[in-house]
Design a protein around this motif. Structure first.
Motif, PDB file in Angstrom:
ATOM      1  N   GLY A   6       0.820  -1.205   0.000  1.00 41.95           N
ATOM      2  CA  GLY A   6       0.000   0.000   0.000  1.00 41.95           C
ATOM      3  C   GLY A   6       0.855   1.257   0.000  1.00 41.95           C
ATOM      4  O   GLY A   6       0.504   2.249  -0.610  1.00 41.95           O
ATOM      5  N   ALA A   7       2.008   1.217   0.690  1.00 39.90           N
ATOM      6  CA  ALA A   7       2.858   2.406   0.778  1.00 39.90           C
ATOM      7  C   ALA A   7       4.254   2.031   1.264  1.00 39.90           C
ATOM      8  O   ALA A   7       4.441   1.057   1.982  1.00 39.90           O
ATOM      9  N   PHE A   8       5.232   2.843   0.850  1.00 43.23           N
ATOM     10  CA  PHE A   8       6.584   2.833   1.394  1.00 43.23           C
ATOM     11  C   PHE A   8       6.684   4.038   2.320  1.00 43.23           C
ATOM     12  O   PHE A   8       6.221   5.121   1.979  1.00 43.23           O
ATOM     13  N   VAL A   9       7.320   3.867   3.465  1.00 40.46           N
ATOM     14  CA  VAL A   9       7.528   4.997   4.371  1.00 40.46           C
ATOM     15  C   VAL A   9       8.989   4.963   4.812  1.00 40.46           C
ATOM     16  O   VAL A   9       9.476   3.925   5.272  1.00 40.46           O
ATOM     17  N   GLN A  10       9.666   6.094   4.674  1.00 45.79           N
ATOM     18  CA  GLN A  10      11.051   6.189   5.122  1.00 45.79           C
ATOM     19  C   GLN A  10      11.076   6.776   6.528  1.00 45.79           C
ATOM     20  O   GLN A  10      10.336   7.717   6.836  1.00 45.79           O
ATOM     21  N   HIS A  11      11.907   6.215   7.394  1.00 47.16           N
ATOM     22  CA  HIS A  11      12.058   6.728   8.758  1.00 47.16           C
ATOM     23  C   HIS A  11      12.562   8.170   8.678  1.00 47.16           C
ATOM     24  O   HIS A  11      13.441   8.475   7.873  1.00 47.16           O
ATOM     25  N   LEU A  55       1.211   4.724   6.980  1.00 49.52           N
ATOM     26  CA  LEU A  55       1.916   4.795   8.253  1.00 49.52           C
ATOM     27  C   LEU A  55       2.469   6.204   8.367  1.00 49.52           C
ATOM     28  O   LEU A  55       3.087   6.716   7.435  1.00 49.52           O
ATOM     29  N   TRP A  56       2.230   6.835   9.499  1.00 51.54           N
ATOM     30  CA  TRP A  56       2.781   8.167   9.751  1.00 51.54           C
ATOM     31  C   TRP A  56       3.733   8.061  10.921  1.00 51.54           C
ATOM     32  O   TRP A  56       3.407   7.455  11.944  1.00 51.54           O
ATOM     33  N   ILE A  57       4.934   8.617  10.771  1.00 42.93           N
ATOM     34  CA  ILE A  57       5.928   8.635  11.831  1.00 42.93           C
ATOM     35  C   ILE A  57       6.130  10.079  12.240  1.00 42.93           C
ATOM     36  O   ILE A  57       6.437  10.931  11.412  1.00 42.93           O
ATOM     37  N   GLN A  61      16.420   8.064  10.226  1.00 46.16           N
ATOM     38  CA  GLN A  61      17.318   6.971   9.842  1.00 46.16           C
ATOM     39  C   GLN A  61      17.063   6.652   8.371  1.00 46.16           C
ATOM     40  O   GLN A  61      16.193   5.856   8.040  1.00 46.16           O
ATOM     41  N   GLU A  62      17.820   7.281   7.501  1.00 48.04           N
ATOM     42  CA  GLU A  62      17.509   7.223   6.065  1.00 48.04           C
ATOM     43  C   GLU A  62      17.545   5.821   5.459  1.00 48.04           C
ATOM     44  O   GLU A  62      16.929   5.572   4.440  1.00 48.04           O
ATOM     45  N   ASN A  63      18.246   4.884   6.063  1.00 48.03           N
ATOM     46  CA  ASN A  63      18.300   3.526   5.523  1.00 48.03           C
ATOM     47  C   ASN A  63      17.204   2.613   6.064  1.00 48.03           C
ATOM     48  O   ASN A  63      17.172   1.434   5.745  1.00 48.03           O
ATOM     49  N   THR A  64      16.317   3.150   6.896  1.00 48.42           N
ATOM     50  CA  THR A  64      15.215   2.358   7.434  1.00 48.42           C
ATOM     51  C   THR A  64      13.950   2.661   6.643  1.00 48.42           C
ATOM     52  O   THR A  64      13.517   3.814   6.557  1.00 48.42           O
ATOM     53  N   LEU A  65      13.394   1.622   6.044  1.00 45.99           N
ATOM     54  CA  LEU A  65      12.165   1.740   5.258  1.00 45.99           C
ATOM     55  C   LEU A  65      11.105   0.828   5.837  1.00 45.99           C
ATOM     56  O   LEU A  65      11.407  -0.255   6.339  1.00 45.99           O
ATOM     57  N   TYR A  66       9.852   1.266   5.733  1.00 41.81           N
ATOM     58  CA  TYR A  66       8.719   0.452   6.149  1.00 41.81           C
ATOM     59  C   TYR A  66       7.822   0.210   4.948  1.00 41.81           C
ATOM     60  O   TYR A  66       7.619   1.102   4.131  1.00 41.81           O
TER      61      TYR A  66
END
Length: 90
Positions: free
Chosen positions: A30-35, A80-82, A38-43
Motif C-alpha cells: 500500500g505504501a513505502f515509508v522512510q524513517h 503509516l505516519w511517523i 534513519q535514512e536507511n530504514t524503510l517500512y
C-alpha cells in the motif's frame, strides 16, 4: 509470479529501478515509508501488516515483519505516519 519493481529517485527527477519485492511474502504493498531520521530504514505497509528493513539490498530486498501479527486476516495497512519530532510515535 511477477514482482512489482521498486524505484529510487535522485532529487525527484530521475527514477531508477532498485529491485523487486515478492508479493507472496509481504502481500500487496500500500505504501513505502522512510524513517524520518534513519535514512536507511524503510517500512512497507501491506495487506499482511507492516514490514521493516534497515539494510536495503536491491538484488535481494530483505524485510522483517514489524507488526504483522497485530492485524486480522485481510485487514492490511495502507498508510503509516511517523512523528518527525518523536520517531518512536507511529
Amino acid at each position: 509470479m511477477n514482482c512489482p519493481p521498486t524505484y529510487a529517485s535522485t532529487g525527484g527527477v530521475c527514477w531508477t529501478q532498485k529491485g523487486t519485492i515478492a508479493p507472496g511474502r509481504t502481500g500487496r504493498i500500500g505504501a513505502f515509508v522512510q524513517h524520518p531520521t534513519q535514512e536507511n530504514t524503510l517500512y512497507l505497509c501491506t495487506e499482511k501488516g507492516i514490514f521493516e528493513t534497515m539494510n536495503w539490498n536491491a538484488a535481494n530486498p530483505s524485510f522483517s515483519a514489524k507488526w504483522s501479527g497485530t492485524f486480522g486476516a485481510g485487514s492490511g495497512v495502507t498508510r503509516l505516519w511517523i512523528n518527525p519530532a518523536n520517531p518512536d510515535i507511529m
